[in-house]
Scaffold this motif. Structure first.
Motif, PDB file in Angstrom:
ATOM      1  N   TYR A 120       0.993   3.979  -3.269  1.00  0.00           N
ATOM      2  CA  TYR A 120       1.082   5.465  -3.251  1.00  0.00           C
ATOM      3  C   TYR A 120       1.761   6.391  -3.826  1.00  0.00           C
ATOM      4  O   TYR A 120       1.305   7.873  -3.854  1.00  0.00           O
ATOM      5  CB  TYR A 120       0.541   6.320  -1.736  1.00  0.00           C
ATOM      6  CG  TYR A 120      -1.093   5.365  -1.052  1.00  0.00           C
ATOM      7  CD1 TYR A 120      -2.196   6.404  -2.044  1.00  0.00           C
ATOM      8  CD2 TYR A 120      -1.473   4.553  -0.541  1.00  0.00           C
ATOM      9  CE1 TYR A 120      -3.475   5.985  -1.248  1.00  0.00           C
ATOM     10  CE2 TYR A 120      -2.499   4.207  -0.182  1.00  0.00           C
ATOM     11  CZ  TYR A 120      -4.036   5.220  -0.757  1.00  0.00           C
ATOM     12  OH  TYR A 120      -5.127   4.727  -0.285  1.00  0.00           O
ATOM     13  N   ALA A 137       0.845  -1.594  -0.124  1.00  0.00           N
ATOM     14  CA  ALA A 137      -0.106  -0.065   0.213  1.00  0.00           C
ATOM     15  C   ALA A 137       0.899   1.244   0.036  1.00  0.00           C
ATOM     16  O   ALA A 137       0.822   1.966  -0.763  1.00  0.00           O
ATOM     17  CB  ALA A 137      -0.496  -0.647   0.962  1.00  0.00           C
ATOM     18  N   TRP A 150       3.505   6.234   7.984  1.00  0.00           N
ATOM     19  CA  TRP A 150       2.611   5.409   7.906  1.00  0.00           C
ATOM     20  C   TRP A 150       2.103   4.291   8.640  1.00  0.00           C
ATOM     21  O   TRP A 150       2.849   4.130   9.870  1.00  0.00           O
ATOM     22  CB  TRP A 150       2.710   4.527   6.970  1.00  0.00           C
ATOM     23  CG  TRP A 150       3.038   5.493   5.263  1.00  0.00           C
ATOM     24  CD1 TRP A 150       4.221   6.211   4.457  1.00  0.00           C
ATOM     25  CD2 TRP A 150       2.130   5.676   4.490  1.00  0.00           C
ATOM     26  NE1 TRP A 150       3.875   6.538   3.268  1.00  0.00           N
ATOM     27  CE2 TRP A 150       2.905   6.279   2.914  1.00  0.00           C
ATOM     28  CE3 TRP A 150       0.960   5.416   4.341  1.00  0.00           C
ATOM     29  CZ2 TRP A 150       1.800   6.465   1.987  1.00  0.00           C
ATOM     30  CZ3 TRP A 150       0.371   5.328   2.569  1.00  0.00           C
ATOM     31  CH2 TRP A 150       0.980   6.167   2.165  1.00  0.00           C
ATOM     32  N   SER A 180      -3.340   5.199   7.850  1.00  0.00           N
ATOM     33  CA  SER A 180      -3.131   6.372   7.618  1.00  0.00           C
ATOM     34  C   SER A 180      -1.887   7.252   6.072  1.00  0.00           C
ATOM     35  O   SER A 180      -0.650   6.124   7.599  1.00  0.00           O
ATOM     36  CB  SER A 180      -2.978   7.135   8.720  1.00  0.00           C
ATOM     37  OG  SER A 180      -2.956   7.324   9.482  1.00  0.00           O
ATOM     38  N   VAL A 232      -3.136  11.163   3.799  1.00  0.00           N
ATOM     39  CA  VAL A 232      -4.684  10.294   3.346  1.00  0.00           C
ATOM     40  C   VAL A 232      -4.504   9.228   3.997  1.00  0.00           C
ATOM     41  O   VAL A 232      -3.747   9.341   4.888  1.00  0.00           O
ATOM     42  CB  VAL A 232      -3.840   9.184   1.521  1.00  0.00           C
ATOM     43  CG1 VAL A 232      -2.426   8.452   2.328  1.00  0.00           C
ATOM     44  CG2 VAL A 232      -4.915   8.449   0.934  1.00  0.00           C
ATOM     45  N   THR A 233      -6.473   8.642   4.451  1.00  0.00           N
ATOM     46  CA  THR A 233      -6.932   7.492   4.436  1.00  0.00           C
ATOM     47  C   THR A 233      -7.757   6.519   3.700  1.00  0.00           C
ATOM     48  O   THR A 233      -7.815   6.999   3.096  1.00  0.00           O
ATOM     49  CB  THR A 233      -7.704   8.080   5.995  1.00  0.00           C
ATOM     50  OG1 THR A 233      -8.748   8.890   5.282  1.00  0.00           O
ATOM     51  CG2 THR A 233      -6.931   9.215   6.680  1.00  0.00           C
ATOM     52  N   GLN A 234      -7.397   5.489   4.499  1.00  0.00           N
ATOM     53  CA  GLN A 234      -8.055   4.746   3.643  1.00  0.00           C
ATOM     54  C   GLN A 234      -8.597   3.188   4.805  1.00  0.00           C
ATOM     55  O   GLN A 234      -7.907   2.540   5.948  1.00  0.00           O
ATOM     56  CB  GLN A 234      -6.882   3.878   2.772  1.00  0.00           C
ATOM     57  CG  GLN A 234      -7.698   2.600   1.945  1.00  0.00           C
ATOM     58  CD  GLN A 234      -6.704   1.361   0.961  1.00  0.00           C
ATOM     59  OE1 GLN A 234      -5.237   2.490   0.881  1.00  0.00           O
ATOM     60  NE2 GLN A 234      -6.640   0.594   0.954  1.00  0.00           N
ATOM     61  N   GLU A 235      -9.296   2.437   4.488  1.00  0.00           N
ATOM     62  CA  GLU A 235     -10.034   1.712   5.726  1.00  0.00           C
ATOM     63  C   GLU A 235      -9.667   0.498   4.575  1.00  0.00           C
ATOM     64  O   GLU A 235      -9.804  -0.242   3.892  1.00  0.00           O
ATOM     65  CB  GLU A 235     -12.007   1.899   5.451  1.00  0.00           C
ATOM     66  CG  GLU A 235     -12.293   3.305   5.999  1.00  0.00           C
ATOM     67  CD  GLU A 235     -14.699   3.142   5.580  1.00  0.00           C
ATOM     68  OE1 GLU A 235     -14.548   1.710   5.514  1.00  0.00           O
ATOM     69  OE2 GLU A 235     -14.879   3.787   5.777  1.00  0.00           O
ATOM     70  N   ILE A 236      -8.997  -0.466   5.345  1.00  0.00           N
ATOM     71  CA  ILE A 236      -9.023  -2.102   5.190  1.00  0.00           C
ATOM     72  C   ILE A 236     -10.044  -2.027   6.134  1.00  0.00           C
ATOM     73  O   ILE A 236      -9.747  -2.734   7.039  1.00  0.00           O
ATOM     74  CB  ILE A 236      -7.980  -1.942   5.635  1.00  0.00           C
ATOM     75  CG1 ILE A 236      -6.539  -0.780   5.316  1.00  0.00           C
ATOM     76  CG2 ILE A 236      -7.581  -3.052   5.963  1.00  0.00           C
ATOM     77  CD1 ILE A 236      -6.016  -1.241   3.728  1.00  0.00           C
ATOM     78  N   GLU A 237     -10.763  -2.767   5.003  1.00  0.00           N
ATOM     79  CA  GLU A 237     -11.826  -3.305   5.731  1.00  0.00           C
ATOM     80  C   GLU A 237     -11.844  -5.147   7.029  1.00  0.00           C
ATOM     81  O   GLU A 237     -12.454  -5.686   7.424  1.00  0.00           O
ATOM     82  CB  GLU A 237     -13.111  -4.359   4.279  1.00  0.00           C
ATOM     83  CG  GLU A 237     -13.550  -3.220   3.692  1.00  0.00           C
ATOM     84  CD  GLU A 237     -14.628  -3.362   3.280  1.00  0.00           C
ATOM     85  OE1 GLU A 237     -15.168  -4.444   2.548  1.00  0.00           O
ATOM     86  OE2 GLU A 237     -15.055  -2.096   2.243  1.00  0.00           O
ATOM     87  N   LYS A 286      -7.219   1.282   9.946  1.00  0.00           N
ATOM     88  CA  LYS A 286      -7.670   2.352   8.940  1.00  0.00           C
ATOM     89  C   LYS A 286      -5.998   2.622   8.480  1.00  0.00           C
ATOM     90  O   LYS A 286      -5.294   2.590   9.794  1.00  0.00           O
ATOM     91  CB  LYS A 286      -7.512   3.252  10.021  1.00  0.00           C
ATOM     92  CG  LYS A 286      -8.309   5.093   9.304  1.00  0.00           C
ATOM     93  CD  LYS A 286      -7.884   5.975  10.358  1.00  0.00           C
ATOM     94  CE  LYS A 286      -6.776   6.532  10.485  1.00  0.00           C
ATOM     95  NZ  LYS A 286      -7.837   7.900  11.560  1.00  0.00           N
TER      96      LYS A 286
END
Length: 119
Positions: free
Chosen positions: A53, A49, A67, A80, A90-95, A78
């Protein structure tokens, strides 16, 4: 003994400095600590990840990046990134992840991914 209520950085705090650098994707280098945690905790997805980016202009302009993955609840996290001065990049959800610890922080300095304790 591992404790899911602490950060990976706390558990692996014995990494101070690095003796080796390991080639990774897109010219990134991993330190001993980052490689060991990725190997032992099977979290190369986090490194992937970070690498993915780096194609974006706002990341290419940032020589220093912080990170972090943080458990939100159960198996969701989460991701970030900040510029080190708390400016969120950036932020991103990791399900879903089976990552064991509550959080994990990696610094990116130039093209090197390292643990804060290795700085």
């Amino acid at each position: 003994m591992k404790n899911p209520k602490i950060s990976a950085n706390e558990f692996y705090e014995n990494f101070i400095g690095t003796e080796n650098y390991y080639k990774y994707l897109l010219g990134l280098l991993l330190t001993d600590g980052v490689k060991s945690i990725a190997d032992e905790e099977k979290c190369y997805w986090f490194l992937d990840a970070i690498a993915s980016y780096q194609f974006e202009a706002k990341f290419r302009l940032q020589e220093f990046q912080v990170w972090k993955i943080e458990r939100v609840i159960d198996t969701s996290f989460k991701l970030s990134a900040t510029d080190g001065n708390n400016k969120v990049l950036v932020t991103q959800e990791i399900e879903f992840s089976d990552f064991f610890f509550k959080e994990f922080t990696i610094w990116k300095e130039g093209n090197v991914l390292l643990l804060p304790s290795e700085h």
